[in-house]
Motif scaffolding. Structure first.
Motif, PDB file in Angstrom:
ATOM      1  N   ARG A 225       0.719  -1.246  -0.078  1.00  0.00           N
ATOM      2  CA  ARG A 225      -0.031   0.113  -0.016  1.00  0.00           C
ATOM      3  C   ARG A 225       0.749   1.136   0.003  1.00  0.00           C
ATOM      4  O   ARG A 225       0.283   2.280  -0.539  1.00  0.00           O
ATOM      5  CB  ARG A 225      -0.921   0.125   1.072  1.00  0.00           C
ATOM      6  N   GLY A 227       3.636   1.383  -1.598  1.00  0.00           N
ATOM      7  CA  GLY A 227       4.436   1.597  -3.085  1.00  0.00           C
ATOM      8  C   GLY A 227       5.864   0.835  -2.768  1.00  0.00           C
ATOM      9  O   GLY A 227       6.691   1.119  -3.466  1.00  0.00           O
ATOM     10  N   PRO A 262       6.107  -0.976  -9.009  1.00  0.00           N
ATOM     11  CA  PRO A 262       5.891   0.445  -8.933  1.00  0.00           C
ATOM     12  C   PRO A 262       5.981   0.860  -7.510  1.00  0.00           C
ATOM     13  O   PRO A 262       6.316   0.167  -6.436  1.00  0.00           O
ATOM     14  CB  PRO A 262       4.323   0.070  -8.702  1.00  0.00           C
ATOM     15  N   GLU A 263       6.283   2.361  -7.521  1.00  0.00           N
ATOM     16  CA  GLU A 263       6.441   3.018  -6.088  1.00  0.00           C
ATOM     17  C   GLU A 263       5.139   3.550  -6.017  1.00  0.00           C
ATOM     18  O   GLU A 263       4.989   4.455  -4.747  1.00  0.00           O
ATOM     19  CB  GLU A 263       7.771   4.145  -6.495  1.00  0.00           C
ATOM     20  N   HIS A 264       4.183   3.396  -6.526  1.00  0.00           N
ATOM     21  CA  HIS A 264       2.953   3.923  -6.360  1.00  0.00           C
ATOM     22  C   HIS A 264       2.212   2.840  -5.471  1.00  0.00           C
ATOM     23  O   HIS A 264       2.506   1.552  -5.761  1.00  0.00           O
ATOM     24  CB  HIS A 264       2.091   4.025  -7.549  1.00  0.00           C
ATOM     25  N   GLY A 265       1.374   3.131  -4.548  1.00  0.00           N
ATOM     26  CA  GLY A 265       0.760   2.143  -3.452  1.00  0.00           C
ATOM     27  C   GLY A 265      -0.354   1.538  -4.251  1.00  0.00           C
ATOM     28  O   GLY A 265      -0.982   2.114  -5.289  1.00  0.00           O
ATOM     29  N   TRP A 284      -3.253  -2.605  -8.614  1.00  0.00           N
ATOM     30  CA  TRP A 284      -2.314  -1.500  -8.869  1.00  0.00           C
ATOM     31  C   TRP A 284      -2.858  -0.831 -10.394  1.00  0.00           C
ATOM     32  O   TRP A 284      -2.586  -1.547 -11.312  1.00  0.00           O
ATOM     33  CB  TRP A 284      -0.996  -1.924  -9.172  1.00  0.00           C
ATOM     34  N   CYS A 286      -2.123   0.851 -12.840  1.00  0.00           N
ATOM     35  CA  CYS A 286      -1.258   1.595 -13.585  1.00  0.00           C
ATOM     36  C   CYS A 286      -1.813   2.640 -14.660  1.00  0.00           C
ATOM     37  O   CYS A 286      -1.037   3.541 -15.211  1.00  0.00           O
ATOM     38  CB  CYS A 286      -0.236   0.667 -14.264  1.00  0.00           C
ATOM     39  N   TRP A 289      -1.567   6.092 -13.652  1.00  0.00           N
ATOM     40  CA  TRP A 289      -0.421   6.797 -13.438  1.00  0.00           C
ATOM     41  C   TRP A 289       0.114   7.437 -14.625  1.00  0.00           C
ATOM     42  O   TRP A 289       0.148   7.046 -15.607  1.00  0.00           O
ATOM     43  CB  TRP A 289       0.497   5.781 -12.730  1.00  0.00           C
ATOM     44  N   SER A 290       0.740   8.663 -14.484  1.00  0.00           N
ATOM     45  CA  SER A 290       1.072   9.494 -15.715  1.00  0.00           C
ATOM     46  C   SER A 290       2.309   9.009 -16.274  1.00  0.00           C
ATOM     47  O   SER A 290       2.694   9.054 -17.364  1.00  0.00           O
ATOM     48  CB  SER A 290       0.975  10.972 -15.198  1.00  0.00           C
ATOM     49  N   ASP A 291       3.081   8.286 -15.389  1.00  0.00           N
ATOM     50  CA  ASP A 291       4.703   7.705 -15.942  1.00  0.00           C
ATOM     51  C   ASP A 291       4.367   6.343 -16.277  1.00  0.00           C
ATOM     52  O   ASP A 291       5.403   5.827 -16.606  1.00  0.00           O
ATOM     53  CB  ASP A 291       5.343   8.015 -14.667  1.00  0.00           C
ATOM     54  N   ALA A 292       3.254   5.824 -16.230  1.00  0.00           N
ATOM     55  CA  ALA A 292       2.992   4.274 -16.777  1.00  0.00           C
ATOM     56  C   ALA A 292       2.936   4.061 -18.193  1.00  0.00           C
ATOM     57  O   ALA A 292       2.496   5.000 -19.033  1.00  0.00           O
ATOM     58  CB  ALA A 292       1.728   3.904 -16.167  1.00  0.00           C
TER      59      ALA A 292
END
Ligand SMILES: [Fe+2]
Length: 292
Positions: A225, A227, A262-265, A284, A286, A289-292
Protein backbone atom coordinates in the motif's frame (compact mmCIF):
# COMPACT_ATOMS: atom_id res chain seq x y z
CA UNK A 1 -2.31 -2.02 -17.90
CA UNK A 2 -3.26 -2.94 -14.35
CA UNK A 3 -1.80 -5.41 -11.89
CA UNK A 4 -3.74 -7.52 -9.42
CA UNK A 5 -3.09 -9.74 -6.46
CA UNK A 6 -6.05 -12.13 -6.72
CA UNK A 7 -5.92 -15.26 -4.52
CA UNK A 8 -7.52 -18.51 -5.65
CA UNK A 9 -8.78 -20.69 -2.78
CA UNK A 10 -11.65 -22.69 -4.39
CA UNK A 11 -13.79 -21.83 -1.34
CA UNK A 12 -14.50 -18.44 -2.91
CA UNK A 13 -16.07 -19.98 -6.02
CA UNK A 14 -17.91 -22.52 -3.85
CA UNK A 15 -19.33 -19.68 -1.73
CA UNK A 16 -20.48 -17.75 -4.82
CA UNK A 17 -22.60 -20.66 -6.17
CA UNK A 18 -22.00 -19.97 -9.87
CA UNK A 19 -23.85 -22.28 -12.26
CA UNK A 20 -20.55 -23.80 -13.49
CA UNK A 21 -19.74 -25.28 -10.06
CA UNK A 22 -21.49 -28.51 -9.02
CA UNK A 23 -21.46 -28.23 -5.19
CA UNK A 24 -23.72 -25.67 -3.53
CA UNK A 25 -23.07 -23.61 -0.40
CA UNK A 26 -24.72 -21.26 2.06
CA UNK A 27 -22.10 -18.58 1.37
CA UNK A 28 -19.11 -17.82 3.57
CA UNK A 29 -15.86 -15.81 3.29
CA UNK A 30 -17.91 -12.68 2.59
CA UNK A 31 -15.11 -10.27 3.54
CA UNK A 32 -13.08 -11.58 0.62
CA UNK A 33 -15.99 -11.92 -1.76
CA UNK A 34 -16.99 -8.32 -1.08
CA UNK A 35 -13.36 -7.43 -1.76
CA UNK A 36 -13.59 -9.13 -5.16
CA UNK A 37 -16.84 -7.24 -5.75
CA UNK A 38 -15.03 -3.93 -5.14
CA UNK A 39 -12.21 -5.05 -7.45
CA UNK A 40 -14.65 -5.92 -10.24
CA UNK A 41 -16.37 -2.57 -9.80
CA UNK A 42 -13.02 -0.80 -10.08
CA UNK A 43 -12.08 -2.78 -13.21
CA UNK A 44 -15.45 -2.09 -14.81
CA UNK A 45 -14.28 1.49 -15.30
CA UNK A 46 -11.47 0.47 -17.64
CA UNK A 47 -11.52 -1.17 -21.02
CA UNK A 48 -9.04 -4.02 -21.48
CA UNK A 49 -8.38 -6.79 -23.98
CA UNK A 50 -7.06 -9.67 -21.97
CA UNK A 51 -6.18 -11.23 -18.61
CA UNK A 52 -2.61 -12.44 -18.12
CA UNK A 53 -2.25 -14.77 -15.15
CA UNK A 54 0.49 -16.77 -13.42
CA UNK A 55 -0.76 -19.58 -11.17
CA UNK A 56 1.33 -21.54 -8.64
CA UNK A 57 -0.88 -24.58 -9.26
CA UNK A 58 0.26 -25.15 -12.82
CA UNK A 59 3.62 -26.52 -11.87
CA UNK A 60 6.17 -27.10 -14.60
CA UNK A 61 9.56 -28.03 -13.25
CA UNK A 62 11.31 -27.63 -16.60
CA UNK A 63 10.87 -24.00 -17.56
CA UNK A 64 7.87 -21.72 -17.88
CA UNK A 65 4.94 -22.94 -19.99
CA UNK A 66 2.11 -21.00 -21.69
CA UNK A 67 -1.33 -22.32 -22.66
CA UNK A 68 -1.18 -22.47 -26.44
CA UNK A 69 -4.60 -23.66 -27.67
CA UNK A 70 -7.45 -21.26 -28.58
CA UNK A 71 -10.05 -22.87 -26.33
CA UNK A 72 -10.05 -25.13 -23.27
CA UNK A 73 -13.29 -26.70 -22.08
CA UNK A 74 -13.52 -29.37 -19.41
CA UNK A 75 -14.27 -30.16 -15.79
CA UNK A 76 -11.77 -29.03 -13.13
CA UNK A 77 -11.85 -30.87 -9.80
CA UNK A 78 -9.76 -29.56 -6.92
CA UNK A 79 -7.60 -32.48 -5.75
CA UNK A 80 -7.76 -31.38 -2.09
CA UNK A 81 -11.34 -30.05 -2.05
CA UNK A 82 -13.39 -32.15 -4.51
CA UNK A 83 -16.34 -31.47 -2.18
CA UNK A 84 -16.11 -27.73 -2.92
CA UNK A 85 -14.87 -27.37 -6.46
CA UNK A 86 -16.04 -29.30 -9.52
CA UNK A 87 -16.11 -26.52 -12.06
CA UNK A 88 -17.13 -26.69 -15.72
CA UNK A 89 -14.91 -24.20 -17.47
CA UNK A 90 -14.84 -22.89 -21.01
CA UNK A 91 -12.02 -20.42 -21.61
CA UNK A 92 -10.61 -18.58 -24.58
CA UNK A 93 -6.86 -18.17 -24.83
CA UNK A 94 -5.00 -15.28 -26.46
CA UNK A 95 -2.49 -17.59 -28.14
CA UNK A 96 -0.94 -14.75 -30.11
CA UNK A 97 0.03 -12.81 -26.98
CA UNK A 98 1.06 -15.99 -25.15
CA UNK A 99 3.38 -16.82 -28.06
CA UNK A 100 4.77 -13.27 -28.03
CA UNK A 101 5.62 -13.43 -24.31
CA UNK A 102 7.08 -16.92 -24.86
CA UNK A 103 9.26 -15.64 -27.71
CA UNK A 104 10.40 -12.58 -25.77
CA UNK A 105 11.34 -14.72 -22.74
CA UNK A 106 13.10 -17.21 -24.98
CA UNK A 107 15.08 -14.36 -26.51
CA UNK A 108 16.25 -13.45 -23.01
CA UNK A 109 17.58 -16.98 -22.56
CA UNK A 110 14.77 -18.39 -20.46
CA UNK A 111 13.57 -21.97 -20.72
CA UNK A 112 10.01 -21.77 -22.09
CA UNK A 113 7.43 -23.94 -23.87
CA UNK A 114 4.00 -23.55 -25.47
CA UNK A 115 1.53 -26.10 -24.07
CA UNK A 116 -0.35 -27.33 -27.14
CA UNK A 117 -2.19 -30.40 -25.87
CA UNK A 118 -5.93 -29.65 -26.43
CA UNK A 119 -6.91 -32.15 -23.70
CA UNK A 120 -4.82 -30.42 -21.04
CA UNK A 121 -6.74 -29.79 -17.82
CA UNK A 122 -6.36 -26.18 -16.69
CA UNK A 123 -5.40 -25.83 -12.99
CA UNK A 124 -7.97 -24.61 -10.44
CA UNK A 125 -5.81 -21.63 -9.40
CA UNK A 126 -6.06 -20.09 -12.88
CA UNK A 127 -9.77 -20.88 -13.05
CA UNK A 128 -10.65 -19.52 -9.61
CA UNK A 129 -8.76 -16.22 -9.91
CA UNK A 130 -10.09 -15.62 -13.44
CA UNK A 131 -13.65 -16.41 -12.34
CA UNK A 132 -13.50 -14.09 -9.34
CA UNK A 133 -11.98 -11.26 -11.40
CA UNK A 134 -14.20 -11.69 -14.46
CA UNK A 135 -17.11 -14.14 -13.91
CA UNK A 136 -18.51 -13.36 -17.35
CA UNK A 137 -15.61 -15.34 -18.91
CA UNK A 138 -15.68 -12.96 -21.90
CA UNK A 139 -12.02 -11.92 -21.98
CA UNK A 140 -9.29 -14.08 -23.51
CA UNK A 141 -6.64 -15.30 -21.10
CA UNK A 142 -2.89 -15.77 -21.23
CA UNK A 143 -2.04 -18.46 -18.66
CA UNK A 144 1.54 -18.86 -17.46
CA UNK A 145 2.87 -21.75 -15.36
CA UNK A 146 5.01 -21.61 -12.25
CA UNK A 147 8.41 -23.18 -12.89
CA UNK A 148 8.79 -23.82 -9.15
CA UNK A 149 12.21 -22.18 -9.09
CA UNK A 150 11.89 -21.99 -5.31
CA UNK A 151 11.38 -25.72 -4.89
CA UNK A 152 14.15 -26.60 -7.31
CA UNK A 153 16.67 -23.92 -6.28
CA UNK A 154 15.86 -21.12 -3.82
CA UNK A 155 13.67 -18.04 -3.40
CA UNK A 156 16.55 -15.92 -4.73
CA UNK A 157 16.87 -17.93 -7.95
CA UNK A 158 13.09 -18.08 -8.34
CA UNK A 159 12.90 -14.30 -8.06
CA UNK A 160 15.69 -13.68 -10.59
CA UNK A 161 13.75 -15.79 -13.09
CA UNK A 162 10.41 -14.14 -12.30
CA UNK A 163 11.87 -10.64 -12.57
CA UNK A 164 13.19 -11.57 -16.03
CA UNK A 165 9.86 -13.16 -17.00
CA UNK A 166 8.10 -10.01 -15.82
CA UNK A 167 10.29 -7.80 -18.01
CA UNK A 168 9.68 -10.08 -21.01
CA UNK A 169 5.92 -10.00 -20.30
CA UNK A 170 5.93 -6.20 -20.17
CA UNK A 171 7.93 -5.88 -23.41
CA UNK A 172 5.68 -8.32 -25.30
CA UNK A 173 2.51 -6.60 -24.07
CA UNK A 174 3.84 -3.15 -24.99
CA UNK A 175 4.82 -4.37 -28.47
CA UNK A 176 1.37 -5.94 -28.94
CA UNK A 177 -0.41 -2.69 -28.11
CA UNK A 178 -2.92 -4.69 -26.06
CA UNK A 179 -4.38 -3.49 -22.78
CA UNK A 180 -3.93 -6.20 -20.19
CA UNK A 181 -4.80 -6.93 -16.59
CA UNK A 182 -1.99 -8.92 -14.97
CA UNK A 183 -2.97 -11.32 -12.21
CA UNK A 184 -0.71 -12.73 -9.50
CA UNK A 185 -2.81 -15.68 -8.31
CA UNK A 186 -1.70 -16.41 -4.76
CA UNK A 187 -2.47 -16.15 -1.05
CA UNK A 188 -0.05 -14.38 1.32
CA UNK A 189 0.69 -16.46 4.46
CA UNK A 190 -0.16 -20.05 3.61
CA UNK A 191 -0.12 -22.11 6.78
CA UNK A 192 -3.51 -23.82 6.63
CA UNK A 193 -5.65 -26.01 8.86
CA UNK A 194 -5.32 -29.75 8.28
CA UNK A 195 -8.95 -30.60 9.05
CA UNK A 196 -12.21 -29.25 7.66
CA UNK A 197 -15.32 -28.46 9.70
CA UNK A 198 -18.56 -30.35 9.02
CA UNK A 199 -19.95 -27.28 7.25
CA UNK A 200 -17.04 -25.85 5.24
CA UNK A 201 -18.61 -22.38 5.17
CA UNK A 202 -19.01 -22.24 8.96
CA UNK A 203 -17.36 -18.88 9.60
CA UNK A 204 -17.31 -19.37 13.38
CA UNK A 205 -14.17 -21.49 12.92
CA UNK A 206 -12.42 -19.36 10.31
CA UNK A 207 -9.38 -17.38 11.52
CA UNK A 208 -5.68 -16.90 10.81
CA UNK A 209 -3.58 -19.90 11.92
CA UNK A 210 -1.26 -17.83 14.12
CA UNK A 211 -0.37 -14.33 15.22
CA UNK A 212 2.95 -14.57 13.39
CA UNK A 213 1.11 -15.22 10.10
CA UNK A 214 -1.14 -12.22 10.74
CA UNK A 215 1.86 -9.97 11.38
CA UNK A 216 3.51 -11.08 8.13
CA UNK A 217 0.32 -10.52 6.12
CA UNK A 218 -0.14 -7.02 7.56
CA UNK A 219 3.50 -6.17 6.91
CA UNK A 220 3.34 -7.19 3.24
CA UNK A 221 0.00 -5.40 2.72
CA UNK A 222 1.28 -2.19 4.30
CA UNK A 223 4.47 -2.27 2.22
CA UNK A 224 2.46 -2.74 -0.98
CA UNK A 225 0.00 0.00 0.00
CA UNK A 226 2.99 2.28 0.58
CA UNK A 227 4.39 1.53 -2.87
CA UNK A 228 7.38 -0.39 -1.54
CA UNK A 229 7.35 -3.20 -4.12
CA UNK A 230 11.11 -3.53 -4.19
CA UNK A 231 11.20 -3.97 -0.43
CA UNK A 232 8.64 -6.78 -0.70
CA UNK A 233 10.88 -8.46 -3.27
CA UNK A 234 13.86 -7.94 -0.97
CA UNK A 235 12.06 -9.48 2.00
CA UNK A 236 10.59 -12.35 -0.02
CA UNK A 237 13.08 -15.01 1.19
CA UNK A 238 12.13 -14.39 4.85
CA UNK A 239 8.42 -14.06 4.02
CA UNK A 240 8.36 -17.34 2.10
CA UNK A 241 10.32 -19.19 4.75
CA UNK A 242 8.49 -17.87 7.82
CA UNK A 243 4.94 -17.54 6.46
CA UNK A 244 5.09 -20.52 4.04
CA UNK A 245 3.90 -17.79 1.66
CA UNK A 246 2.28 -18.88 -1.58
CA UNK A 247 4.26 -16.13 -3.29
CA UNK A 248 6.88 -18.90 -3.45
CA UNK A 249 5.34 -19.82 -6.82
CA UNK A 250 6.69 -16.55 -8.24
CA UNK A 251 3.38 -14.96 -9.23
CA UNK A 252 3.71 -11.83 -7.09
CA UNK A 253 7.32 -11.16 -8.08
CA UNK A 254 6.49 -11.70 -11.78
CA UNK A 255 3.50 -9.33 -11.64
CA UNK A 256 5.39 -6.58 -9.77
CA UNK A 257 8.21 -6.83 -12.31
CA UNK A 258 5.80 -6.77 -15.26
CA UNK A 259 4.16 -3.56 -14.04
CA UNK A 260 7.58 -1.97 -13.48
CA UNK A 261 8.18 -2.48 -9.73
CA UNK A 262 5.78 0.35 -8.84
CA UNK A 263 6.47 3.03 -6.28
CA UNK A 264 2.79 3.95 -6.37
CA UNK A 265 0.70 2.43 -3.61
CA UNK A 266 -1.65 -0.46 -4.32
CA UNK A 267 -5.37 -0.35 -3.50
CA UNK A 268 -6.45 -2.93 -0.94
CA UNK A 269 -9.93 -4.20 -1.84
CA UNK A 270 -10.17 -6.86 0.84
CA UNK A 271 -8.40 -9.20 3.25
CA UNK A 272 -9.57 -12.40 4.87
CA UNK A 273 -8.53 -15.89 5.87
CA UNK A 274 -9.47 -19.16 4.21
CA UNK A 275 -8.81 -22.37 6.13
CA UNK A 276 -6.35 -20.27 8.09
CA UNK A 277 -4.39 -18.81 5.15
CA UNK A 278 -4.07 -15.05 4.63
CA UNK A 279 -5.55 -13.58 1.45
CA UNK A 280 -5.42 -10.02 0.14
CA UNK A 281 -7.16 -8.66 -2.94
CA UNK A 282 -5.13 -5.74 -4.28
CA UNK A 283 -5.00 -3.58 -7.39
CA UNK A 284 -2.29 -1.51 -9.02
CA UNK A 285 -4.14 0.83 -11.42
CA UNK A 286 -1.09 1.61 -13.59
CA UNK A 287 -3.32 3.03 -16.34
CA UNK A 288 -4.11 5.94 -13.98
CA UNK A 289 -0.44 6.79 -13.35
CA UNK A 290 1.01 9.47 -15.60
CA UNK A 291 4.44 7.83 -15.81
CA UNK A 292 3.08 4.37 -16.71
FE1 LIG B 1 -3.12 -22.25 -3.79
Amino acid sequence: MAGLLAPHPPHLVYAENPEQNEPSSEGGWEQLRWGYERLRESLSEIDYDCLVILSPHWQTYVGTHFLGVENFKSLSVDPVFPNLFRFHYDMKIDVELAQAIHDEAQGQGMSVKMMENPDFRVDYGTITSCHMVRPQWDKPIVAISSNRGHAYYSVEVMQEMMLELGRATRKAIEDSGKRCVLIASNSLSHRHFTTESAVPEDMSVEHITSHAMHLWDMRIIELLRAGKSQQVVNEMPEFVEQAIAEADGGALTWMLSAIGMPEHGAILHGYGTIIGTGNAIMEWPCHAWSDA
